[in-house]
Design a protein around this motif. Structure first.
Motif, short mmCIF file in Angstrom:
data_model
loop_
_atom_site.label_atom_id
_atom_site.label_comp_id
_atom_site.label_asym_id
_atom_site.label_seq_id
_atom_site.Cartn_x
_atom_site.Cartn_y
_atom_site.Cartn_z
N THR A 164 45.03 -2.48 18.47
CA THR A 164 45.56 -3.43 18.22
C THR A 164 44.45 -5.20 17.50
O THR A 164 44.60 -5.99 17.71
N ILE A 199 42.72 -17.21 21.23
CA ILE A 199 41.69 -15.71 21.03
C ILE A 199 40.47 -15.62 20.65
O ILE A 199 40.09 -16.14 19.77
N TRP A 212 51.75 -12.99 19.09
CA TRP A 212 51.08 -13.52 17.86
C TRP A 212 50.51 -12.36 17.38
O TRP A 212 50.52 -12.50 15.81
N PHE A 213 50.42 -11.01 17.53
CA PHE A 213 50.28 -9.41 17.22
C PHE A 213 50.96 -9.67 16.33
O PHE A 213 51.65 -8.72 15.07
N ASN A 248 52.05 -8.55 21.26
CA ASN A 248 51.90 -9.73 21.99
C ASN A 248 52.51 -10.46 20.85
O ASN A 248 52.03 -10.74 19.74
N ARG A 286 41.58 -8.94 17.88
CA ARG A 286 42.28 -8.00 18.89
C ARG A 286 43.37 -7.78 19.68
O ARG A 286 43.32 -9.13 20.55
N SER A 287 43.90 -8.42 19.74
CA SER A 287 45.44 -8.75 20.91
C SER A 287 44.87 -8.60 22.50
O SER A 287 45.13 -6.49 22.58
N LYS A 344 49.86 -4.37 22.25
CA LYS A 344 50.63 -4.50 20.00
C LYS A 344 52.05 -5.22 20.69
O LYS A 344 51.94 -5.46 19.18
#
Length: 125
Positions: free
Chosen positions: A117, A35, A56-57, A54, A47-48, A52
């Motif tokens: 995010t 990322i 991984w997040f 995503n 940040r994603s 919200k």
């Protein structure tokens, strides 16, 4: 918790991308996800780009800890929600670093929708 050294801040902050992995409940690490990353002041933020939900997040937020690799730095870290007053500086850092990729992609990690995010990446001892 500890603090980043100036060298770590510079190396991570200048890295084009960061690899991030969250810790599973059994203590093992998930696979790394690549990322974007920015430095704002004496902190590192991610940040994603896809909201919200995503994966991984969601995993990073749920576990609260993991590991990052960027700019030759590899550290165990904690993931925290940042203070509300830092989002303008984070937006500015994303624009300064990544605007060359165009408004559509940078817009996915800046502005009011990106606030939810955002994670502050804190080094662990």
């Amino acid at each position: 918790m500890t603090v980043w050294t100036e060298q770590e801040l510079n190396r991570i902050g200048n890295a084009e991308e960061l690899q991030i992995a969250s810790r599973r409940k059994d203590g093992t690490m998930r696979r790394y996800v690549t990322i974007w990353v920015v430095r704002a002041g004496q902190d590192i933020y991610v940040r994603s780009a896809y909201g919200k939900d995503n994966p991984w997040f969601v995993r990073a937020l749920a576990s609260g800890e993991g590991r990052i690799r960027a700019g030759g730095v590899e550290r165990d870290v904690a993931f925290e929600r940042p203070e509300e007053d830092v989002h303008a500086a984070i937006d500015a850092a994303y624009h300064a670093k990544y605007d060359r990729y165009g408004p559509a992609i940078v817009g996915s990690v800046t502005g009011p929708d990106a606030v939810g995010t955002t994670l502050r990446v804190v080094p662990r001892t």
